[in-house]
Design an enzyme around this catalytic site. Structure first.
Site, PDB file in Angstrom:
ATOM      1  N   GLY A  76       0.828  -1.218   0.000  1.00 33.02           N
ATOM      2  CA  GLY A  76       0.000   0.000   0.000  1.00 33.02           C
ATOM      3  C   GLY A  76       0.852   1.254   0.000  1.00 33.02           C
ATOM      4  O   GLY A  76       0.525   2.243   0.656  1.00 33.02           O
ATOM      5  N   SER A  77       1.950   1.218  -0.772  1.00 36.29           N
ATOM      6  CA  SER A  77       2.939   2.300  -0.668  1.00 36.29           C
ATOM      7  C   SER A  77       2.848   3.344  -1.777  1.00 36.29           C
ATOM      8  O   SER A  77       3.738   4.170  -1.925  1.00 36.29           O
ATOM      9  CB  SER A  77       4.353   1.701  -0.609  1.00 36.29           C
ATOM     10  N   ARG A  93       0.848   5.824  -1.888  1.00 33.51           N
ATOM     11  CA  ARG A  93       0.541   7.163  -1.342  1.00 33.51           C
ATOM     12  C   ARG A  93       0.424   7.074   0.180  1.00 33.51           C
ATOM     13  O   ARG A  93       0.606   6.015   0.774  1.00 33.51           O
ATOM     14  CB  ARG A  93      -0.770   7.668  -1.942  1.00 33.51           C
ATOM     15  N   ASN A  98       1.280  -2.354   5.431  1.00 32.69           N
ATOM     16  CA  ASN A  98       0.650  -1.026   5.560  1.00 32.69           C
ATOM     17  C   ASN A  98      -0.700  -0.914   4.849  1.00 32.69           C
ATOM     18  O   ASN A  98      -1.533  -0.119   5.251  1.00 32.69           O
ATOM     19  CB  ASN A  98       1.624   0.032   5.018  1.00 32.69           C
ATOM     20  N   SER A 156      -3.659   0.222  14.372  1.00 27.99           N
ATOM     21  CA  SER A 156      -4.311   1.507  14.649  1.00 27.99           C
ATOM     22  C   SER A 156      -4.615   1.562  16.126  1.00 27.99           C
ATOM     23  O   SER A 156      -4.850   0.524  16.764  1.00 27.99           O
ATOM     24  CB  SER A 156      -5.618   1.636  13.863  1.00 27.99           C
ATOM     25  N   TYR A 180     -13.172  -2.302  11.155  1.00 27.58           N
ATOM     26  CA  TYR A 180     -11.791  -1.798  11.097  1.00 27.58           C
ATOM     27  C   TYR A 180     -11.053  -2.055  12.418  1.00 27.58           C
ATOM     28  O   TYR A 180      -9.907  -2.533  12.426  1.00 27.58           O
ATOM     29  CB  TYR A 180     -11.846  -0.299  10.773  1.00 27.58           C
ATOM     30  N   SER A 181     -11.713  -1.750  13.547  1.00 31.75           N
ATOM     31  CA  SER A 181     -11.078  -1.949  14.861  1.00 31.75           C
ATOM     32  C   SER A 181     -10.755  -3.423  15.079  1.00 31.75           C
ATOM     33  O   SER A 181      -9.665  -3.764  15.565  1.00 31.75           O
ATOM     34  CB  SER A 181     -11.992  -1.466  15.989  1.00 31.75           C
ATOM     35  N   LYS A 201      -7.735  -4.427  13.074  1.00 27.72           N
ATOM     36  CA  LYS A 201      -6.472  -3.913  13.614  1.00 27.72           C
ATOM     37  C   LYS A 201      -6.097  -4.632  14.914  1.00 27.72           C
ATOM     38  O   LYS A 201      -4.912  -4.869  15.179  1.00 27.72           O
ATOM     39  CB  LYS A 201      -6.575  -2.397  13.824  1.00 27.72           C
TER      40      LYS A 201
HETATM   41  P1  NAP Z   1      -4.467   5.413   2.191  1.00 29.87           P
HETATM   42  O1  NAP Z   1      -4.049   6.809   1.895  1.00 29.87           O
HETATM   43  O2  NAP Z   1      -5.846   4.970   1.805  1.00 29.87           O
HETATM   44  O3  NAP Z   1      -3.372   4.409   1.613  1.00 29.87           O
HETATM   45  C1  NAP Z   1      -3.527   3.018   1.681  1.00 29.87           C
HETATM   46  C2  NAP Z   1      -3.065   2.420   0.372  1.00 29.87           C
HETATM   47  O4  NAP Z   1      -3.294   0.998   0.396  1.00 29.87           O
HETATM   48  C3  NAP Z   1      -3.873   2.977  -0.809  1.00 29.87           C
HETATM   49  O5  NAP Z   1      -3.043   3.266  -1.894  1.00 29.87           O
HETATM   50  C4  NAP Z   1      -4.814   1.847  -1.077  1.00 29.87           C
HETATM   51  O6  NAP Z   1      -5.362   1.813  -2.380  1.00 29.87           O
HETATM   52  C5  NAP Z   1      -3.934   0.639  -0.807  1.00 29.87           C
HETATM   53  N1  NAP Z   1      -4.717  -0.585  -0.727  1.00 29.87           N
HETATM   54  C6  NAP Z   1      -6.009  -0.723  -0.351  1.00 29.87           C
HETATM   55  N2  NAP Z   1      -6.396  -1.977  -0.463  1.00 29.87           N
HETATM   56  C7  NAP Z   1      -5.343  -2.692  -0.936  1.00 29.87           C
HETATM   57  C8  NAP Z   1      -5.134  -4.039  -1.270  1.00 29.87           C
HETATM   58  N3  NAP Z   1      -6.110  -4.956  -1.164  1.00 29.87           N
HETATM   59  N4  NAP Z   1      -3.912  -4.423  -1.714  1.00 29.87           N
HETATM   60  C9  NAP Z   1      -2.928  -3.504  -1.854  1.00 29.87           C
HETATM   61  N5  NAP Z   1      -3.061  -2.211  -1.557  1.00 29.87           N
HETATM   62  C10 NAP Z   1      -4.254  -1.796  -1.103  1.00 29.87           C
HETATM   63  O7  NAP Z   1      -4.374   5.130   3.761  1.00 29.87           O
HETATM   64  P2  NAP Z   1      -3.355   5.683   4.879  1.00 29.87           P
HETATM   65  O8  NAP Z   1      -4.096   6.685   5.678  1.00 29.87           O
HETATM   66  O9  NAP Z   1      -2.047   6.015   4.283  1.00 29.87           O
HETATM   67  O10 NAP Z   1      -3.239   4.369   5.776  1.00 29.87           O
HETATM   68  C11 NAP Z   1      -2.143   3.457   5.698  1.00 29.87           C
HETATM   69  C12 NAP Z   1      -2.283   2.457   6.845  1.00 29.87           C
HETATM   70  O11 NAP Z   1      -2.298   3.174   8.089  1.00 29.87           O
HETATM   71  C13 NAP Z   1      -3.579   1.644   6.794  1.00 29.87           C
HETATM   72  O12 NAP Z   1      -3.333   0.329   7.206  1.00 29.87           O
HETATM   73  C14 NAP Z   1      -4.447   2.355   7.814  1.00 29.87           C
HETATM   74  O13 NAP Z   1      -5.422   1.497   8.361  1.00 29.87           O
HETATM   75  C15 NAP Z   1      -3.416   2.762   8.842  1.00 29.87           C
HETATM   76  N6  NAP Z   1      -3.858   3.859   9.703  1.00 29.87           N
HETATM   77  C16 NAP Z   1      -4.137   5.086   9.188  1.00 29.87           C
HETATM   78  C17 NAP Z   1      -4.565   6.087  10.053  1.00 29.87           C
HETATM   79  C18 NAP Z   1      -4.869   7.468   9.568  1.00 29.87           C
HETATM   80  O14 NAP Z   1      -5.297   8.284  10.397  1.00 29.87           O
HETATM   81  N7  NAP Z   1      -4.685   7.778   8.299  1.00 29.87           N
HETATM   82  C19 NAP Z   1      -4.725   5.821  11.410  1.00 29.87           C
HETATM   83  C20 NAP Z   1      -4.443   4.572  11.881  1.00 29.87           C
HETATM   84  C21 NAP Z   1      -3.998   3.581  11.030  1.00 29.87           C
HETATM   85  P3  NAP Z   1      -6.918   2.314  -2.566  1.00 29.87           P
HETATM   86  O15 NAP Z   1      -6.891   3.799  -2.447  1.00 29.87           O
HETATM   87  O16 NAP Z   1      -7.293   1.802  -3.907  1.00 29.87           O
HETATM   88  O17 NAP Z   1      -7.730   1.697  -1.462  1.00 29.87           O
END
Ligand code: NAP
Length: 249
Positions: free
Chosen positions: A14-15, A17, A92, A144, A157-158, A161
Site C-alpha cells: 500500500g505504498s 501514497r 501497511n 491503529s 476496522y477496529s 487492527k
Molecule cells: P491510504 O491513503 O488509503 O493508503 C492506503 C493504500 O493501500 C492505498 O493506496 C490503497 O489503495 C492501498 N490498498 C487498499 N487496499 C489494498 C489491497 N487490497 N492491496 C494492496 N493495496 C491496497 O491510507 P493511509 O491513511 O495512508 O493508511 C495506511 C495504513 O495506516 C492503513 O493500514 C491504515 O489502516 C493505517 N492507519 C491510518 C490512520 C490514519 O489516520 N490515516 C490511522 C491509523 C492507522 P486504494 O486507495 O485503492 O484503497
C-alpha cells in the site's frame, strides 16, 4: 545522512501514497532498497520513480493486491532475485468501510477483515521465507489505536487492527528463534486521504481528545517504522507502539 538501513531490502504494501509512501521514503533515505506494491497503478509508478530519484536506491514496484497469495509469493521471489534478499516487511495496505453496527453490511465487515487482516497474513507468510533463511527479519504491522481502544462506527476496522496486533505477537513468538522480529505501530489520527473523508465535526472531536492538540503526519509514523526496521530496535519484538499524540494512555 546516517544510513542505518544500508544493505537492507524493504517491502512496503500500500505504498503508492499516504503513510505507506512516507514509510518507503524514510526507509530509502536511511539506505534501504525498496520493493513497493499497491493496487493503485499510476500512483505506484509515480511514487517508485520519485523515490528512486530522491534516494538513489534501487526501487522495484508491482501492482499487487495484498490478499493474493500467489501474487505475493511471486513478488517475494522477484524481490529476492532483483534486490538480493528481503529483510523488512511493512504491512501497511488498509481500508475502511465505516458504519454503525446496526447498519454495517456483512460485505463491509468481511471486506475490511479480508484486506487488513488476511492481507497481512498473506504477505507475512510470503515474506518470512527469505527472512527465516537469512535468520534475520523485521516485520512492522501498521495497526491503529482503535485496534486497542475500539471505536464507534468502526467495528470492522477496529477488529481487523486488533487482529493485526495478535498476529504481530504470534509471529514474534513463533519466529524469534529464526531471528525474525515483529512489532506493530498503532497510529492515531493521521492526515492522509483516508482521513480526509471524515467530516469536519468528527475531525474537531478527535482534535479535542488529543492531548497534544494536533493531528499526526505520515512522517510521524514513518520515523517510528524506520526505527523498528533498524538494528537499533533488535531487542524489541511483539510490541505495539502507539503514535497518537497521547490520545490513548
Ligand atoms: P491510504 O491513503 O488509503 O493508503 C492506503 C493504500 O493501500 C492505498 O493506496 C490503497 O489503495 C492501498 N490498498 C487498499 N487496499 C489494498 C489491497 N487490497 N492491496 C494492496 N493495496 C491496497 O491510507 P493511509 O491513511 O495512508 O493508511 C495506511 C495504513 O495506516 C492503513 O493500514 C491504515 O489502516 C493505517 N492507519 C491510518 C490512520 C490514519 O489516520 N490515516 C490511522 C491509523 C492507522 P486504494 O486507495 O485503492 O484503497
Amino acid at each position: 545522512m546516517n544510513q542505518p538501513l544500508a544493505g537492507r531490502v524493504a517491502w512496503i504494501t500500500g505504498s503508492a501514497r499516504g503513510i505507506g509512501k512516507a514509510i518507503a521514503r524514510h526507509l530509502a533515505l536511511q539506505g534501504a532498497d525498496l520493493a513497493l506494491t499497491d493496487v493503485l497503478e499510476d500512483d505506484l509508478y509515480a511514487t517508485a520513480k520519485e523515490l528512486a530519484l530522491e534516494s538513489n536506491r534501487k526501487v522495484i514496484h508491482q501492482v499487487l493486491d495484498v490478499t493474493d497469495p500467489v501474487g505475493a509469493a511471486g513478488f517475494v521471489q522477484r524481490t529476492v532475485d532483483e534486490l538480493g534478499g528481503l529483510t523488512i516487511l511493512v504491512n501497511n495496505a488498509g481500508i475502511t468501510r465505516d458504519a454503525l453496527m446496526m447498519r454495517m453490511s456483512l460485505n463491509d465487515w468481511e471486506r475490511v477483515l479480508h484486506v487488513n487482516l488476511t492481507g497481512s497474513f498473506v504477505c507475512t507468510q510470503a515474506a518470512i521465507k527469505p527472512m527465516m533463511k537469512a535468520r534475520y527479519g523485521k516485520i512492522v504491522n501498521i495497526a491503529s489505536v482503535v485496534g486497542v481502544m475500539g471505536n464507534a462506527g468502526q467495528a470492522n476496522y477496529s477488529a481487523s487492527k486488533a487482529g493485526m496486533i495478535a498476529l504481530t505477537k504470534s509471529v514474534a513468538k513463533e519466529l524469534a528463534g529464526r531471528g525474525v522480529r515483529a512489532n506493530a505501530v498503532a497510529p492515531g489520527f493521521i492526515e492522509t486521504d483516508m482521513t480526509h473523508q471524515l467530516s469536519p465535526e468528527v475531525k474537531e472531536a478527535y482534535l479535542q481528545a488529543i492531548p497534544l492538540k494536533y493531528l499526526g503526519s505520515s512522517d510521524d509514523i514513518a520515523q517510528v517504522c524506520a526505527f523498528l526496521a533498524s538494528a537499533a530496535s533488535d531487542y524489541i519484538s511483539g510490541q505495539v507502539l502507539i503514535v497518537d499524540g497521547g490520545l490513548h494512555m
